[in-house]
Design a protein around this motif. Sequence first.
Motif, PDB file in Angstrom:
ATOM      1  N   LYS A 124     -34.378  70.741  55.878  1.00  0.00           N
ATOM      2  CA  LYS A 124     -34.523  70.048  54.591  1.00  0.00           C
ATOM      3  C   LYS A 124     -33.279  70.267  53.739  1.00  0.00           C
ATOM      4  O   LYS A 124     -32.658  71.323  53.787  1.00  0.00           O
ATOM      5  N   VAL A 125     -32.950  69.242  52.944  1.00  0.00           N
ATOM      6  CA  VAL A 125     -31.849  69.342  51.987  1.00  0.00           C
ATOM      7  C   VAL A 125     -32.339  68.776  50.658  1.00  0.00           C
ATOM      8  O   VAL A 125     -32.915  67.686  50.622  1.00  0.00           O
ATOM      9  N   LEU A 126     -32.127  69.531  49.587  1.00  0.00           N
ATOM     10  CA  LEU A 126     -32.453  69.046  48.255  1.00  0.00           C
ATOM     11  C   LEU A 126     -31.163  68.703  47.528  1.00  0.00           C
ATOM     12  O   LEU A 126     -30.238  69.515  47.479  1.00  0.00           O
ATOM     13  N   VAL A 127     -31.103  67.505  46.979  1.00  0.00           N
ATOM     14  CA  VAL A 127     -29.923  67.040  46.263  1.00  0.00           C
ATOM     15  C   VAL A 127     -30.320  66.718  44.821  1.00  0.00           C
ATOM     16  O   VAL A 127     -31.310  66.017  44.595  1.00  0.00           O
ATOM     17  N   ASP A 128     -29.559  67.228  43.867  1.00  0.00           N
ATOM     18  CA  ASP A 128     -29.771  66.922  42.459  1.00  0.00           C
ATOM     19  C   ASP A 128     -28.601  66.083  41.958  1.00  0.00           C
ATOM     20  O   ASP A 128     -27.440  66.479  42.110  1.00  0.00           O
ATOM     21  N   VAL A 129     -28.909  64.949  41.360  1.00  0.00           N
ATOM     22  CA  VAL A 129     -27.889  64.021  40.862  1.00  0.00           C
ATOM     23  C   VAL A 129     -27.963  63.958  39.346  1.00  0.00           C
ATOM     24  O   VAL A 129     -29.053  63.788  38.778  1.00  0.00           O
ATOM     25  N   ASP A 130     -26.832  64.108  38.681  1.00  0.00           N
ATOM     26  CA  ASP A 130     -26.758  63.961  37.234  1.00  0.00           C
ATOM     27  C   ASP A 130     -27.002  62.488  36.905  1.00  0.00           C
ATOM     28  O   ASP A 130     -26.203  61.621  37.250  1.00  0.00           O
ATOM     29  N   LYS A 131     -28.110  62.209  36.252  1.00  0.00           N
ATOM     30  CA  LYS A 131     -28.516  60.818  36.022  1.00  0.00           C
ATOM     31  C   LYS A 131     -27.516  60.069  35.150  1.00  0.00           C
ATOM     32  O   LYS A 131     -27.239  58.886  35.387  1.00  0.00           O
ATOM     33  N   LYS A 132     -26.967  60.734  34.138  1.00  0.00           N
ATOM     34  CA  LYS A 132     -26.057  60.065  33.216  1.00  0.00           C
ATOM     35  C   LYS A 132     -24.707  59.756  33.855  1.00  0.00           C
ATOM     36  O   LYS A 132     -24.205  58.634  33.771  1.00  0.00           O
ATOM     37  N   SER A 133     -24.121  60.743  34.508  1.00  0.00           N
ATOM     38  CA  SER A 133     -22.778  60.561  35.081  1.00  0.00           C
ATOM     39  C   SER A 133     -22.806  59.997  36.495  1.00  0.00           C
ATOM     40  O   SER A 133     -21.782  59.580  37.024  1.00  0.00           O
TER      41      SER A 133
END
Length: 224
Positions: free
Chosen positions: A165-174
């Motif tokens: 498994k890989v969890l990715v967090d993306v900055d919604k604004k940028s």
Amino acid sequence: MMMKKTVWMGLILCGLAFSATAQSRGSLGQSDPKAKAVLDNVSKKFKSLKSVIANFILKIEGANNSLTDSKKGAVYLKGAKYKVVMGDQEIISDNKTSWTYAKDVNEVTINNVDQSGNAMTPAKIFTNFYDKDFLYRLNGETTEKGKVLQNIELTPTDKSKTFFKVLVDVDKKSQTLARMKVFEKNGNRYTYEISSFTPNGAVTDDMFTFDAKKYPGVEVVDLR
């Protein structure tokens, strides 16, 4: 000691142990279109930039939530060219040749770049590395330090991989990658966190080649 440093740099260069070989989804299911839209926006944003400078922190946690090691580093990107600096080691590529330099032993290893398109590079971490090798879904949003992060879970289509498994967090604004966490089957976890992201940062082409003249006495191991 040299082996440990090489492993550290390999984690960064390979996108935290990701494989770029294409796998067929077959009957494994379909990916979440909402997650794909988020990831596609990250890829589109990165491809629109002339260059990128990113600082990162790489953390390794053992099976019992114990922090086993942590390193700070920086990556410089211009198209397919890159330079990764972490501690006393560097990996440099002009997209034709790659150099891995270890300062403590003053040694550089030279290789040809894999032109097949299957090799994982730092640039691919910010682009569409996910499209052929993973199923993915959007797990909602969280807020950290005033930033809204879109949380995406990726599952490798190739079940023989060492991670599940890989969890990715993306900055919604940028619309940039903020964090990536890899879960290995042996219980270890690798977290690759972007501490700063500078779009169109000041980089020059000479950053992406290794000039042996600047390293007196360097031992050259040419594997080309």
